[in-house]
Design a protein around this motif. Structure first.
Motif, PDB file in Angstrom:
ATOM      1  N   VAL A  69       0.786  -1.234  -0.101  1.00 52.79           N
ATOM      2  CA  VAL A  69      -0.029   0.016   0.009  1.00 52.79           C
ATOM      3  C   VAL A  69       0.998   1.209   0.023  1.00 52.79           C
ATOM      4  CG1 VAL A  69      -1.959  -1.173   1.203  1.00 52.79           C
ATOM      5  CG2 VAL A  69      -0.186  -0.074   2.521  1.00 52.79           C
ATOM      6  N   ILE A  70       0.237   2.216  -0.489  1.00 54.47           N
ATOM      7  CA  ILE A  70       0.822   3.641  -0.322  1.00 54.47           C
ATOM      8  C   ILE A  70       0.230   4.495   0.532  1.00 54.47           C
ATOM      9  CG2 ILE A  70       1.238   5.796  -1.590  1.00 54.47           C
ATOM     10  CD1 ILE A  70       2.500   3.391  -2.894  1.00 54.47           C
ATOM     11  N   ILE A  71       0.978   4.955   1.452  1.00 49.72           N
ATOM     12  CA  ILE A  71       0.636   5.697   2.747  1.00 49.72           C
ATOM     13  C   ILE A  71       1.035   7.017   2.778  1.00 49.72           C
ATOM     14  CG2 ILE A  71       1.216   5.880   5.419  1.00 49.72           C
ATOM     15  CD1 ILE A  71       2.072   2.647   4.960  1.00 49.72           C
ATOM     16  N   LYS A  72       0.156   7.873   3.109  1.00 51.53           N
ATOM     17  CA  LYS A  72       0.269   9.235   3.039  1.00 51.53           C
ATOM     18  C   LYS A  72       0.936   9.769   4.393  1.00 51.53           C
ATOM     19  CE  LYS A  72      -0.735  13.431   1.529  1.00 51.53           C
ATOM     20  NZ  LYS A  72       0.169  14.139   0.717  1.00 51.53           N
ATOM     21  N   TYR A  78       4.992   6.813   1.705  1.00 50.26           N
ATOM     22  CA  TYR A  78       5.754   5.698   1.748  1.00 50.26           C
ATOM     23  C   TYR A  78       5.076   4.405   1.154  1.00 50.26           C
ATOM     24  CZ  TYR A  78       7.390   8.441   5.721  1.00 50.26           C
ATOM     25  OH  TYR A  78       7.871   9.391   6.333  1.00 50.26           O
ATOM     26  N   VAL A  79       5.918   3.533   0.735  1.00 48.15           N
ATOM     27  CA  VAL A  79       5.382   2.235   0.337  1.00 48.15           C
ATOM     28  C   VAL A  79       5.559   1.100   0.975  1.00 48.15           C
ATOM     29  CG1 VAL A  79       7.073   1.915  -1.421  1.00 48.15           C
ATOM     30  CG2 VAL A  79       5.257   0.683  -1.728  1.00 48.15           C
ATOM     31  N   LYS A  80       4.505   0.087   1.795  1.00 48.29           N
ATOM     32  CA  LYS A  80       5.018  -0.626   2.681  1.00 48.29           C
ATOM     33  C   LYS A  80       3.772  -2.001   2.601  1.00 48.29           C
ATOM     34  CE  LYS A  80       8.005   1.979   4.661  1.00 48.29           C
ATOM     35  NZ  LYS A  80       9.359   1.698   4.238  1.00 48.29           N
ATOM     36  N   ARG A  81       4.404  -2.955   3.237  1.00 50.81           N
ATOM     37  CA  ARG A  81       3.372  -4.267   3.040  1.00 50.81           C
ATOM     38  C   ARG A  81       2.667  -4.233   4.561  1.00 50.81           C
ATOM     39  NH1 ARG A  81       3.832  -8.783  -0.164  1.00 50.81           N
ATOM     40  NH2 ARG A  81       5.992  -8.297  -0.953  1.00 50.81           N
ATOM     41  N   VAL A  82       1.334  -4.614   4.217  1.00 49.94           N
ATOM     42  CA  VAL A  82       0.274  -4.848   5.324  1.00 49.94           C
ATOM     43  C   VAL A  82       0.652  -5.889   5.967  1.00 49.94           C
ATOM     44  CG1 VAL A  82      -2.093  -5.139   6.066  1.00 49.94           C
ATOM     45  CG2 VAL A  82      -1.489  -3.274   4.278  1.00 49.94           C
ATOM     46  N   ILE A  83       0.957  -5.922   7.281  1.00 47.34           N
ATOM     47  CA  ILE A  83       1.246  -6.952   7.898  1.00 47.34           C
ATOM     48  C   ILE A  83       0.232  -7.545   8.984  1.00 47.34           C
ATOM     49  CG2 ILE A  83       2.919  -8.229   9.732  1.00 47.34           C
ATOM     50  CD1 ILE A  83       4.069  -7.860   6.834  1.00 47.34           C
ATOM     51  N   GLY A 141       8.293  -2.768   5.750  1.00 49.80           N
ATOM     52  CA  GLY A 141       9.000  -2.904   4.396  1.00 49.80           C
ATOM     53  C   GLY A 141       9.403  -4.237   4.263  1.00 49.80           C
ATOM     54  N   ASP A 142       9.723  -4.857   3.147  1.00 46.07           N
ATOM     55  CA  ASP A 142      10.241  -6.288   3.066  1.00 46.07           C
ATOM     56  C   ASP A 142      11.808  -6.039   3.113  1.00 46.07           C
ATOM     57  OD1 ASP A 142       7.894  -6.614   1.889  1.00 46.07           O
ATOM     58  OD2 ASP A 142       8.501  -7.155  -0.189  1.00 46.07           O
ATOM     59  N   ASN A 143      12.570  -5.098   3.043  1.00 51.35           N
ATOM     60  CA  ASN A 143      13.832  -5.083   3.352  1.00 51.35           C
ATOM     61  C   ASN A 143      14.091  -4.639   4.959  1.00 51.35           C
ATOM     62  OD1 ASN A 143      16.617  -4.766   3.486  1.00 51.35           O
ATOM     63  ND2 ASN A 143      16.656  -3.271   1.546  1.00 51.35           N
ATOM     64  N   ARG A 144      13.613  -5.541   5.728  1.00 48.73           N
ATOM     65  CA  ARG A 144      13.515  -5.006   7.010  1.00 48.73           C
ATOM     66  C   ARG A 144      14.821  -4.332   7.722  1.00 48.73           C
ATOM     67  NH1 ARG A 144       9.283  -9.080   8.215  1.00 48.73           N
ATOM     68  NH2 ARG A 144       7.805  -8.616   6.788  1.00 48.73           N
ATOM     69  N   LEU A 145      15.946  -4.763   7.300  1.00 48.92           N
ATOM     70  CA  LEU A 145      17.122  -4.244   7.663  1.00 48.92           C
ATOM     71  C   LEU A 145      17.176  -2.492   7.491  1.00 48.92           C
ATOM     72  CD1 LEU A 145      19.774  -6.789   7.239  1.00 48.92           C
ATOM     73  CD2 LEU A 145      18.669  -6.307   9.518  1.00 48.92           C
ATOM     74  N   LYS A 146      16.688  -2.255   6.449  1.00 52.19           N
ATOM     75  CA  LYS A 146      16.530  -0.900   5.750  1.00 52.19           C
ATOM     76  C   LYS A 146      15.194  -0.079   5.602  1.00 52.19           C
ATOM     77  CE  LYS A 146      20.508  -1.942   3.459  1.00 52.19           C
ATOM     78  NZ  LYS A 146      21.239  -2.354   2.043  1.00 52.19           N
ATOM     79  N   SER A 147      14.394  -0.428   6.515  1.00 52.02           N
ATOM     80  CA  SER A 147      13.090  -0.049   6.293  1.00 52.02           C
ATOM     81  C   SER A 147      12.543   0.576   7.892  1.00 52.02           C
ATOM     82  CB  SER A 147      12.093  -1.109   6.213  1.00 52.02           C
ATOM     83  OG  SER A 147      10.721  -0.710   6.115  1.00 52.02           O
TER      84      SER A 147
END
Length: 180
Positions: A69-72, A78-83, A141-147
């Motif tokens: 999703v895109i978050i305002k 931001y672009v992130k994944r719904v967990i 984020g999918d790149n958890r070390l850099k998110s």
């Protein structure tokens, strides 16, 4: 000299262009819109400077775990994944995501997990358990070390802050694909 038929044709074309531009603006504002990915927080799923097509009609009550999703944000999107969805209990223990006490498989993290192990690290540090409040989501984020995400700066995401769901990558043309 311009004939009256030419004037009518010119006015007709002008009206058509105004209507087309208005429809395009409405579609972009309320239905679908392109966004540019900035940064590495979603790699390898999405890459820096890729353009993604976002469905804004995708009602927030229909967001499912795993949706991108895109978050305002206040100054940027931001672009992130719904967990986690409203009411979920989220926990990370020994690099294993637990949702409502059950292990949740995140196949999209296999590449990043290998990279983290190669440097002697976990991909995702332990946290929780935490309960996602009503009308909020927990995103990572999918790149958890850099998110920067719900774990470390964004916090819970209000339903009203979600602009839409990413459907596919539209640029670069050589990498056009659906987003999963």
């Amino acid at each position: 000299m311009v004939s009256s038929n030419s004037k009518k044709e010119f006015v007709g074309w002008g009206k058509s262009l105004v209507i087309a531009a208005g429809m395009a603006a409405l579609i972009r504002t309320f239905l679908f819109s392109p966004y540019i990915v900035e940064g590495a927080s979603m790699e390898p799923t999405l890459h820096n400077q890729e353009k993604i097509f976002v469905n804004k009609v995708y009602y927030s009550s229909q967001f499912t775990r795993g949706d991108i999703v895109i978050i305002k944000g206040s100054t940027e999107n931001y672009v992130k994944r719904v967990i986690g969805k409203p009411g979920d209990t989220i926990e990370m223990k020994d690099d294993q995501l637990l949702i409502n006490g059950e292990p949740y498989k995140e196949a999209y993290l296999s590449e990043n997990r290998k990279e983290a192990k190669s440097i002697g690290s976990k991909l995702t540090g332990d946290f929780g358990p935490i309960v996602v409040p009503a009308a909020n989501y927990f995103v990572m984020g999918d790149n958890r070390l850099k998110s920067m995400d719900s774990r470390n700066g964004l916090g819970f995401i209000k339903q009203s802050e979600i602009i839409g769901k990413s459907e596919f990558v539209i640029y670069p043309f050589s990498d056009i694909r659906t987003v999963k």
